[in-house]
Every structure is written in C-alpha cells, then in structure tokens.
Motif scaffolding. Structure first.
Motif, PDB file in Angstrom:
ATOM      1  N   PHE A 195       1.204  -1.326   0.099  1.00 14.66           N
ATOM      2  CA  PHE A 195      -0.041   0.088  -0.298  1.00 14.66           C
ATOM      3  C   PHE A 195       0.917   1.278  -0.277  1.00 14.66           C
ATOM      4  CE2 PHE A 195      -3.637  -2.804   2.915  1.00 14.66           C
ATOM      5  CZ  PHE A 195      -3.854  -2.903   2.109  1.00 14.66           C
ATOM      6  N   ASP A 196       0.461   2.358  -0.629  1.00 13.89           N
ATOM      7  CA  ASP A 196       0.901   3.384  -0.744  1.00 13.89           C
ATOM      8  C   ASP A 196       0.644   4.537   0.824  1.00 13.89           C
ATOM      9  OD1 ASP A 196       2.720   2.861  -2.966  1.00 13.89           O
ATOM     10  OD2 ASP A 196       0.237   3.085  -3.637  1.00 13.89           O
ATOM     11  N   ALA A 197      -0.644   4.623   0.966  1.00 18.05           N
ATOM     12  CA  ALA A 197      -0.773   5.123   2.101  1.00 18.05           C
ATOM     13  C   ALA A 197      -1.762   4.566   3.393  1.00 18.05           C
ATOM     14  CB  ALA A 197      -1.522   6.021   2.212  1.00 18.05           C
ATOM     15  N   TYR A 198      -2.682   4.876   4.145  1.00 16.72           N
ATOM     16  CA  TYR A 198      -3.102   4.438   5.402  1.00 16.72           C
ATOM     17  C   TYR A 198      -4.381   5.980   5.947  1.00 16.72           C
ATOM     18  CZ  TYR A 198      -5.361   1.676   9.138  1.00 16.72           C
ATOM     19  OH  TYR A 198      -6.122   1.260  10.599  1.00 16.72           O
ATOM     20  N   ILE A 199      -4.988   5.656   5.767  1.00 16.19           N
ATOM     21  CA  ILE A 199      -5.580   7.010   6.885  1.00 16.19           C
ATOM     22  C   ILE A 199      -6.882   5.331   7.753  1.00 16.19           C
ATOM     23  CG2 ILE A 199      -7.805   8.503   6.890  1.00 16.19           C
ATOM     24  CD1 ILE A 199      -6.297   9.405   3.155  1.00 16.19           C
ATOM     25  N   GLU A 200      -6.965   6.490   8.989  1.00 24.86           N
ATOM     26  CA  GLU A 200      -7.973   5.540   9.976  1.00 24.86           C
ATOM     27  C   GLU A 200      -8.445   6.592  11.068  1.00 24.86           C
ATOM     28  OE1 GLU A 200     -10.013   3.350  11.399  1.00 24.86           O
ATOM     29  OE2 GLU A 200      -8.814   2.213  10.488  1.00 24.86           O
ATOM     30  N   ARG A 201      -9.735   7.527  10.917  1.00 25.40           N
ATOM     31  CA  ARG A 201     -10.094   8.677  11.526  1.00 25.40           C
ATOM     32  C   ARG A 201     -10.058   7.810  13.100  1.00 25.40           C
ATOM     33  NH1 ARG A 201     -12.593  13.151   9.356  1.00 25.40           N
ATOM     34  NH2 ARG A 201     -13.142  13.425  12.230  1.00 25.40           N
ATOM     35  N   GLY A 202     -10.363   6.903  13.259  1.00 20.04           N
ATOM     36  CA  GLY A 202     -10.980   6.611  15.097  1.00 20.04           C
ATOM     37  C   GLY A 202      -9.721   5.274  15.720  1.00 20.04           C
ATOM     38  N   ILE A 203      -8.274   4.884  16.449  1.00 20.66           N
ATOM     39  CA  ILE A 203      -7.614   3.931  16.350  1.00 20.66           C
ATOM     40  C   ILE A 203      -7.312   4.310  17.453  1.00 20.66           C
ATOM     41  CG2 ILE A 203      -5.365   4.649  15.054  1.00 20.66           C
ATOM     42  CD1 ILE A 203      -5.768   1.622  14.291  1.00 20.66           C
ATOM     43  N   ARG A 204      -6.694   2.830  18.198  1.00 26.06           N
ATOM     44  CA  ARG A 204      -6.076   2.598  19.012  1.00 26.06           C
ATOM     45  C   ARG A 204      -4.787   2.395  19.202  1.00 26.06           C
ATOM     46  NH1 ARG A 204      -9.945   4.501  23.376  1.00 26.06           N
ATOM     47  NH2 ARG A 204     -12.099   4.095  22.464  1.00 26.06           N
ATOM     48  N   LEU A 205      -4.449   3.335  20.316  1.00 31.34           N
ATOM     49  CA  LEU A 205      -2.812   2.501  20.512  1.00 31.34           C
ATOM     50  C   LEU A 205      -2.221   1.339  20.056  1.00 31.34           C
ATOM     51  CD1 LEU A 205       0.122   3.429  21.425  1.00 31.34           C
ATOM     52  CD2 LEU A 205      -0.677   3.198  23.537  1.00 31.34           C
ATOM     53  N   TRP A 206      -2.047   0.333  20.542  1.00 28.48           N
ATOM     54  CA  TRP A 206      -2.416  -1.201  20.537  1.00 28.48           C
ATOM     55  C   TRP A 206      -2.297  -0.723  19.021  1.00 28.48           C
ATOM     56  CZ3 TRP A 206      -5.504   0.459  24.940  1.00 28.48           C
ATOM     57  CH2 TRP A 206      -6.569   0.827  24.572  1.00 28.48           C
ATOM     58  N   ASP A 207      -3.589  -1.062  17.833  1.00 30.22           N
ATOM     59  CA  ASP A 207      -2.737  -1.179  17.001  1.00 30.22           C
ATOM     60  C   ASP A 207      -2.567  -0.803  15.886  1.00 30.22           C
ATOM     61  OD1 ASP A 207      -5.591  -2.486  16.682  1.00 30.22           O
ATOM     62  OD2 ASP A 207      -6.726  -0.459  17.522  1.00 30.22           O
ATOM     63  N   ILE A 208      -1.529   0.595  16.553  1.00 34.21           N
ATOM     64  CA  ILE A 208      -0.455   1.388  15.210  1.00 34.21           C
ATOM     65  C   ILE A 208       0.770   1.579  16.623  1.00 34.21           C
ATOM     66  CG2 ILE A 208      -2.453   2.979  14.604  1.00 34.21           C
ATOM     67  CD1 ILE A 208      -1.586   4.810  16.843  1.00 34.21           C
ATOM     68  N   ALA A 209       0.990   1.396  17.551  1.00 36.23           N
ATOM     69  CA  ALA A 209       2.390   1.170  18.076  1.00 36.23           C
ATOM     70  C   ALA A 209       3.114   0.762  17.634  1.00 36.23           C
ATOM     71  CB  ALA A 209       2.658   0.606  19.511  1.00 36.23           C
ATOM     72  N   ALA A 210       3.040  -1.210  16.952  1.00 42.60           N
ATOM     73  CA  ALA A 210       4.594  -1.686  16.701  1.00 42.60           C
ATOM     74  C   ALA A 210       3.924  -1.386  14.782  1.00 42.60           C
ATOM     75  CB  ALA A 210       4.412  -2.441  16.612  1.00 42.60           C
ATOM     76  N   GLY A 211       3.454  -1.229  14.203  1.00 39.94           N
ATOM     77  CA  GLY A 211       3.432  -1.135  13.161  1.00 39.94           C
ATOM     78  C   GLY A 211       3.503   0.261  12.434  1.00 39.94           C
ATOM     79  N   GLY A 212       3.148   1.523  13.370  1.00 38.33           N
ATOM     80  CA  GLY A 212       3.732   3.010  12.991  1.00 38.33           C
ATOM     81  C   GLY A 212       5.195   3.101  13.535  1.00 38.33           C
ATOM     82  N   LEU A 213       6.267   2.480  14.390  1.00 46.02           N
ATOM     83  CA  LEU A 213       7.184   2.457  14.274  1.00 46.02           C
ATOM     84  C   LEU A 213       8.012   1.197  12.918  1.00 46.02           C
ATOM     85  CD1 LEU A 213      10.551   2.908  15.834  1.00 46.02           C
ATOM     86  CD2 LEU A 213       9.748   0.484  16.568  1.00 46.02           C
ATOM     87  N   ILE A 214       7.682   0.236  12.875  1.00 45.27           N
ATOM     88  CA  ILE A 214       7.850  -0.282  11.547  1.00 45.27           C
ATOM     89  C   ILE A 214       8.125   0.254  10.348  1.00 45.27           C
ATOM     90  CG2 ILE A 214       7.446  -2.530  10.017  1.00 45.27           C
ATOM     91  CD1 ILE A 214       6.394  -3.556  12.799  1.00 45.27           C
ATOM     92  N   LEU A 215       7.260   0.672   9.928  1.00 42.99           N
ATOM     93  CA  LEU A 215       6.743   1.890   8.965  1.00 42.99           C
ATOM     94  C   LEU A 215       7.706   2.898   8.807  1.00 42.99           C
ATOM     95  CD1 LEU A 215       4.990   2.754   6.325  1.00 42.99           C
ATOM     96  CD2 LEU A 215       3.090   4.347   7.858  1.00 42.99           C
TER      97      LEU A 215
END
Length: 294
Positions: free
Chosen positions: A239-259
């Motif tokens: 993918f080239d981008a991912y957009i989310e209006r409401g998401i929790r820390l446990w969904d993005i903490a690991a993947g955000g760092l990897i990205l």
C-alpha cells in the motif's frame, strides 16, 4: 533493557500466539461482547494472557497495556503495548487476515511538546485533497506519544501468511528478515490507499465523505480490517497510504514504528477516548497529495 533480547521475546510471543489463532481459524468461537461494528472473543483474552506470561517471565519489570486490559505497572519505565488479535472480526468470521501486534515502549524524561492548535484540525476534504491543517512540516510522530512513552521495538506477525515484520529504533525494518522499504509512488492516481472504518457511528459517518472523495482519485481503495497489517503493508510497499479516523494505541504502536523504520511517515492526533487517535500513514512521497500545505 537489551532491545535485541526484547525483540526476540516479542517475536517468540507473537509466533506462539499466532500458531494458536491459526489453529482456531475454522473452529467455533465464543463471543464475549459485540456491538454493531465490533466483536470481542474469549480467544482475545486467552491470547493476551499467553503474551503476558511469556513477556512477564522474560521482563518482569515491564508493564503491559493491551486491548484486553493491563498487567503490572503501566507507569513503569518500560511497557509492552499489545493487540493479541488485530482483525478480530475477520478472524471471527473465518477470514484469514489478522495478526498479533507487540510493541515495547519506554517512558521518556519529558513528554513531547504539545501539538499546535492547527495541527489538530479535523481531517477533512477540500479541493480534492485530504486536509489535516498543520503548520509544521509533516513529520513522523508514531514513536513519541502524548502520555510520555516512545516506541523502541515493534513486532507484527501474520500467522496465516507466516509473515513477520520487525522494527527497532536505529535499525531498518524487516519482513521475514529481509530489509523492506516503502513504495516510491508519488502520484495519488497510481496509489493504493487503505481506509479503516472505525467502530463508532460518528467516525463512520465522518469517514464516508473521505471515502467518496478518494475513490475517484486513487487507483484502488482497500478496507482490510486489521490496522497493524495496513501499516506493515505500507511499510513494505504493498500500500502507499493508510488513513483511519479512530484507532487505538495497541493497533498502531508496533506497525507505526515498523513503517517509520521502512522510510515512511505517520501523522496522528489524539482524540477522545483512552489511547485513541486519528491517523494518516504514508510512504512520505504522497504528503502533498494527502494534505494541503499551509
């Protein structure tokens, strides 16, 4: 804390839980709670308990913050941030698109500076562009959080494809041991963009105009149902981008760092709710297409 040892422990826990949920994909599942847009399974709790035991045994001084509750001292210097089954609705319906997400965070001596008022403007569409109005240049923000913690290690494991993404501060991101990088696409009309439809009517209603706008401007929109995998798919160029209006820390903490370690960027803003955010993640080359600069 030795970050390499911490990453190894997180990988072992993710693979152990991943094997467990893979075995149960087609089995009958006990629902603990459900809403119109979400399902909680008894297996979610069992999987988080398994992660707690494995990581607690290896690093008893660290707390744990997870989708299914907390363990230990969550104000400790180090804490694990865990989503034992990200993509629970997919999993509950027998769709093999879900993952285990584990991040290690450390409390920093000073909390990050407050976000400028303009940086927190509502996500909206104007003149054919998605516009979170911010003054500062778009900078990565997923490693430092408003509660004073910074992500150091990220592990995301998809047991159905046997794909393991890892990231560590100061190191490149990897997929099954191979260094990965975000895509180099610069044109929105060539991009695949993932959108998350969050779990509240309010956020759903706010996302639909964005969906209707983007669908005419991108190559494809995807709605996959597992935020951590959306982030890792951006990290490895699927993918080239991912957009989310409401998401929790446990969904993005690991993947955000990897990205970030794969060369991408994450913008996020805290919203109402515990550890809740709105977010735009991208390869970094689409920022002028995904926002209107001030």
């Amino acid at each position: 804390m030795n970050l390499r040892q911490a990453q190894n422990a997180a990988v072992a826990a993710a693979k152990s839980v991943g094997a467990f949920i893979r075995r149960h994909l087609d089995s009958a599942k006990r629902v603990q709670a459900k809403t119109q847009y979400d399902i909680k399974l008894e297996l979610d709790v069992r999987c988080q308990k398994l992660i707690e035991r494995m990581l607690g045994s290896a690093f008893p001084e660290a707390g744990l913050l997870g989708e299914e509750g907390v363990a230990g001292n969550t104000n400790a210097e180090y804490r694990w941030v865990v989503d034992p089954i990200d993509g629970t609705v997919n999993f509950a319906y027998g769709i093999p698109h879900a993952c285990v997400s584990i991040a290690l965070q450390r409390r920093v001596s000073e909390r990050p500076e407050r976000t400028p008022r303009a940086f927190g403007a509502a996500l909206r569409v104007r003149s054919g562009r998605i516009m979170p109005s911010w003054r500062a240049a778009h900078r990565s923000a997923s490693t430092a959080y408003p509660d004073g913690y910074q992500t150091l290690v990220g592990v995301v494991y998809d047991p159905f494809c046997d794909e393991l993404w890892t990231g560590m501060t100061g190191q490149p991101a990897r997929l099954n041991g191979k260094v990965i990088h975000v895509s180099r696409r610069r044109k929105l009309e060539e991009a695949i963009v993932s959108i998350g439809l969050s779990k509240s009517r309010e956020h759903l209603a706010a996302t639909l105009p964005l969906f209707n706008e983007l669908v005419h401007r991108v190559r494809k929109i995807r709605i996959m149902g597992a935020g951590a995998l959306d982030l890792t798919y951006v990290a490895c160029g699927r993918f080239d981008a991912y957009i989310e209006r409401g998401i929790r820390l446990w969904d993005i903490a690991a993947g955000g760092l990897i990205l970030e370690r794969a060369g991408g960027e994450v913008w996020r803003q805290a919203i109402a709710g515990d550890h809740a955010y709105r977010m735009i993640a991208s390869n970094g080359l689409l920022r002028t297409e995904l926002r209107v600069p001030e």
